[in-house]
Design a protein around this motif. Structure first.
Motif, short mmCIF file in Angstrom:
data_model
loop_
_atom_site.label_atom_id
_atom_site.label_comp_id
_atom_site.label_asym_id
_atom_site.label_seq_id
_atom_site.Cartn_x
_atom_site.Cartn_y
_atom_site.Cartn_z
N MET A 1 -9.07 -22.61 -14.52
CA MET A 1 -9.09 -21.59 -13.48
C MET A 1 -10.13 -20.51 -13.79
SD MET A 1 -7.50 -20.93 -10.72
CE MET A 1 -7.14 -19.63 -9.61
N LEU A 2 -10.19 -20.09 -15.05
CA LEU A 2 -11.16 -19.07 -15.44
C LEU A 2 -12.58 -19.57 -15.24
CD1 LEU A 2 -11.77 -16.30 -16.67
CD2 LEU A 2 -11.63 -17.38 -18.92
N LEU A 3 -12.82 -20.82 -15.57
CA LEU A 3 -14.15 -21.41 -15.40
C LEU A 3 -14.55 -21.44 -13.92
CD1 LEU A 3 -16.58 -22.77 -16.70
CD2 LEU A 3 -15.39 -24.95 -16.44
N THR A 4 -13.62 -21.78 -13.06
CA THR A 4 -13.88 -21.79 -11.63
C THR A 4 -14.21 -20.38 -11.12
OG1 THR A 4 -12.33 -23.63 -11.38
CG2 THR A 4 -12.94 -22.44 -9.39
N ALA A 5 -13.48 -19.40 -11.59
CA ALA A 5 -13.74 -18.01 -11.18
C ALA A 5 -15.10 -17.55 -11.68
CB ALA A 5 -12.63 -17.11 -11.71
N MET A 6 -15.48 -17.93 -12.88
CA MET A 6 -16.78 -17.54 -13.43
C MET A 6 -17.92 -18.20 -12.65
SD MET A 6 -15.95 -17.48 -17.50
CE MET A 6 -17.63 -17.18 -17.96
N ILE A 7 -17.76 -19.45 -12.29
CA ILE A 7 -18.78 -20.14 -11.50
C ILE A 7 -18.91 -19.50 -10.12
CG2 ILE A 7 -19.34 -22.33 -10.35
CD1 ILE A 7 -18.11 -23.75 -12.82
N PHE A 8 -17.77 -19.19 -9.50
CA PHE A 8 -17.79 -18.53 -8.20
C PHE A 8 -18.46 -17.16 -8.30
CE2 PHE A 8 -15.72 -15.76 -5.04
CZ PHE A 8 -16.14 -16.41 -3.88
N LEU A 9 -18.15 -16.40 -9.33
CA LEU A 9 -18.77 -15.10 -9.55
C LEU A 9 -20.27 -15.23 -9.75
CD1 LEU A 9 -18.38 -12.06 -9.92
CD2 LEU A 9 -17.99 -12.51 -12.35
N PHE A 10 -20.71 -16.25 -10.46
CA PHE A 10 -22.13 -16.49 -10.67
C PHE A 10 -22.84 -16.73 -9.35
CE2 PHE A 10 -25.51 -19.65 -11.29
CZ PHE A 10 -26.37 -18.92 -12.09
N PHE A 11 -22.27 -17.58 -8.49
CA PHE A 11 -22.90 -17.87 -7.20
C PHE A 11 -22.90 -16.65 -6.28
CE2 PHE A 11 -22.06 -22.42 -8.24
CZ PHE A 11 -23.39 -22.83 -8.22
N VAL A 12 -21.81 -15.92 -6.26
CA VAL A 12 -21.74 -14.73 -5.41
C VAL A 12 -22.73 -13.67 -5.89
CG1 VAL A 12 -20.26 -12.80 -4.72
CG2 VAL A 12 -19.39 -15.14 -4.64
N THR A 13 -22.83 -13.50 -7.19
CA THR A 13 -23.78 -12.54 -7.75
C THR A 13 -25.21 -12.93 -7.39
OG1 THR A 13 -22.27 -12.09 -9.57
CG2 THR A 13 -24.57 -11.42 -9.85
N ASN A 14 -25.54 -14.20 -7.53
CA ASN A 14 -26.89 -14.65 -7.18
C ASN A 14 -27.16 -14.47 -5.68
OD1 ASN A 14 -27.76 -15.30 -9.72
ND2 ASN A 14 -27.11 -17.44 -9.57
N LEU A 15 -26.16 -14.70 -4.86
CA LEU A 15 -26.31 -14.51 -3.42
C LEU A 15 -26.57 -13.05 -3.09
CD1 LEU A 15 -26.12 -15.75 -0.56
CD2 LEU A 15 -23.70 -15.17 -0.61
N MET A 16 -25.84 -12.16 -3.73
CA MET A 16 -26.04 -10.72 -3.48
C MET A 16 -27.40 -10.26 -3.97
SD MET A 16 -23.45 -9.84 -1.82
CE MET A 16 -23.69 -8.09 -1.82
N ILE A 17 -27.85 -10.75 -5.11
CA ILE A 17 -29.17 -10.38 -5.62
C ILE A 17 -30.25 -10.90 -4.67
CG2 ILE A 17 -30.83 -10.83 -7.48
CD1 ILE A 17 -28.44 -10.71 -9.42
N ALA A 18 -30.11 -12.11 -4.19
CA ALA A 18 -31.09 -12.66 -3.26
C ALA A 18 -31.12 -11.88 -1.95
CB ALA A 18 -30.78 -14.13 -2.99
N ALA A 19 -29.96 -11.50 -1.45
CA ALA A 19 -29.90 -10.73 -0.20
C ALA A 19 -30.52 -9.36 -0.37
CB ALA A 19 -28.45 -10.60 0.27
N SER A 20 -30.25 -8.71 -1.49
CA SER A 20 -30.83 -7.37 -1.70
C SER A 20 -32.33 -7.46 -1.93
CB SER A 20 -30.14 -6.68 -2.87
OG SER A 20 -30.38 -7.36 -4.07
N THR A 21 -32.81 -8.50 -2.57
CA THR A 21 -34.25 -8.69 -2.76
C THR A 21 -34.94 -8.93 -1.43
OG1 THR A 21 -33.83 -9.61 -4.95
CG2 THR A 21 -35.98 -10.04 -3.98
N ALA A 22 -34.34 -9.74 -0.57
CA ALA A 22 -34.91 -10.00 0.75
C ALA A 22 -34.93 -8.72 1.58
CB ALA A 22 -34.11 -11.09 1.46
#
Length: 56
Positions: A1-22
């Motif tokens: 469960m922790l691994l799934t949450a960490m992977i989800f957090l990684f993707f969400v963080t990358n999405l937010m960084i990409a959106a703010s960069t755009a």
């Protein structure tokens, strides 16, 4: 469960960084266009002022 949450957090963080960069890239482009328009307006107003001074 922790691994799934960490992977989800990684993707969400990358999405937010990409959106703010755009967003930042678009903001810089629009800001550059605004500055260019202001500079052109100043040039036109100065040329009108010079022309009116020459005719008087």
């Amino acid at each position: 469960m922790l691994l799934t949450a960490m992977i989800f957090l990684f993707f969400v963080t990358n999405l937010m960084i990409a959106a703010s960069t755009a967003y930042d890239a678009h903001y810089r482009a629009y800001d550059a266009l605004r500055i260019a328009a202001i500079d052109q307006t100043k040039l036109v107003l100065e040329s009108i002022q010079v022309e009116s001074a020459e005719t008087n």
